[in-house]
Design an enzyme around this catalytic site. Structure first.
Site, PDB file in Angstrom:
ATOM      1  N   GLU A 123     -26.107   2.915  46.478  1.00 29.84           N
ATOM      2  CA  GLU A 123     -24.701   3.194  46.785  1.00 29.84           C
ATOM      3  C   GLU A 123     -24.134   4.307  45.916  1.00 29.84           C
ATOM      4  O   GLU A 123     -23.425   5.187  46.415  1.00 29.84           O
ATOM      5  CB  GLU A 123     -23.850   1.926  46.614  1.00 29.84           C
ATOM      6  CG  GLU A 123     -24.273   0.778  47.504  1.00 29.84           C
ATOM      7  CD  GLU A 123     -25.287  -0.173  46.860  1.00 29.84           C
ATOM      8  OE1 GLU A 123     -25.368  -1.325  47.305  1.00 29.84           O
ATOM      9  OE2 GLU A 123     -25.988   0.236  45.923  1.00 29.84           O
ATOM     10  N   CYS A 167     -21.669  -0.445  41.660  1.00 31.27           N
ATOM     11  CA  CYS A 167     -21.586   0.222  42.958  1.00 31.27           C
ATOM     12  C   CYS A 167     -20.263  -0.073  43.650  1.00 31.27           C
ATOM     13  O   CYS A 167     -19.681   0.805  44.292  1.00 31.27           O
ATOM     14  CB  CYS A 167     -22.769  -0.185  43.826  1.00 31.27           C
ATOM     15  SG  CYS A 167     -24.333   0.447  43.168  1.00 31.27           S
ATOM     16  N   CYS A 219     -23.539  -4.139  43.788  1.00 36.18           N
ATOM     17  CA  CYS A 219     -23.324  -4.709  42.467  1.00 36.18           C
ATOM     18  C   CYS A 219     -21.941  -4.273  41.962  1.00 36.18           C
ATOM     19  O   CYS A 219     -21.242  -3.491  42.608  1.00 36.18           O
ATOM     20  CB  CYS A 219     -24.421  -4.259  41.506  1.00 36.18           C
ATOM     21  SG  CYS A 219     -24.316  -2.504  41.038  1.00 36.18           S
ATOM     22  N   HIS A 258     -28.481   3.652  41.607  1.00 35.37           N
ATOM     23  CA  HIS A 258     -28.490   2.688  42.705  1.00 35.37           C
ATOM     24  C   HIS A 258     -28.209   3.413  44.016  1.00 35.37           C
ATOM     25  O   HIS A 258     -27.606   4.493  44.037  1.00 35.37           O
ATOM     26  CB  HIS A 258     -27.428   1.608  42.473  1.00 35.37           C
ATOM     27  CG  HIS A 258     -27.710   0.718  41.305  1.00 35.37           C
ATOM     28  ND1 HIS A 258     -27.066  -0.484  41.127  1.00 35.37           N
ATOM     29  CD2 HIS A 258     -28.556   0.847  40.244  1.00 35.37           C
ATOM     30  CE1 HIS A 258     -27.497  -1.062  40.020  1.00 35.37           C
ATOM     31  NE2 HIS A 258     -28.402  -0.267  39.461  1.00 35.37           N
TER      32      HIS A 258
END
Length: 175
Positions: A74, A105, A102, A72
């Site tokens: 992040e 993250c 999320c 992801h």
């Protein structure tokens, strides 16, 4: 000490309401989300900026390119930080994300010791784009819930620049 947060989430629908510096870096994260989509990945981007305004890291979601489900935006940005910067510096840094982080993250942000997060589209709006397909579901837990469990303060601002942050998601998820 619990995370530093206001009772009600700060939301900035009008771009003029968001601080100019925050707007600049959030737009940079949104630009990375467009790059991710153009490369066939999910449209998410992130940048991390020091208290002095220095760009420390940037990333986009690369899960399709790499096959790594943890790729992801992040977490990709946080991976660049840990070996290079002291936690004291990261405590005063801001992570800008094109979308609400999320659970995974948010955990990475917590473990890195980043003290401030500004995000674009929130998870509720993102779920509307994603629809109800099982492979597109996420853990329905706000990043604020993760940050609230932190022993160090994590300021969280968002959603912000909602229309701009939503644009890369239009037509992506249900196609």
């Amino acid at each position: 000490m619990l995370a530093l947060m206001s009772a009600a989430p700060q939301q900035f629908d009008d771009p003029a309401q968001l601080d100019a510096i925050d707007g600049t870096y959030l737009r940079q994260a949104i630009a990375w989300s467009c790059t991710a989509r153009a490369r066939g990945n999910r449209p998410f981007g992130a940048v991390v900026v020091s208290e002095q305004g220095d760009l420390l890291a940037e990333g986009y979601c690369n899960t399709t390119e790499t096959g790594d489900c943890t790729g992801h935006a992040e977490t990709n940005a946080v991976r660049q930080l840990s070996p290079r910067f002291a936690r004291e510096m990261l405590a005063r840094a801001t992570l800008y994300s094109s979308a609400e982080p999320c659970v995974m993250c948010a955990g990475a942000i917590f473990w890195a010791g980043i003290g401030r997060v500004v995000f674009g589209i929130d998870a509720v709006r993102l779920r509307e784009f994603r629809g109800d397909r099982p492979e597109q579901r996420d853990a329905e837990l706000s990043c604020r819930d993760v940050f609230a469990a932190s022993h160090h303060p994590i300021e969280c601002i968002g959603p912000a620049l909602i229309e701009e942050a939503s644009a890369p998601h239009v037509g992506f998820w249900k196609s």
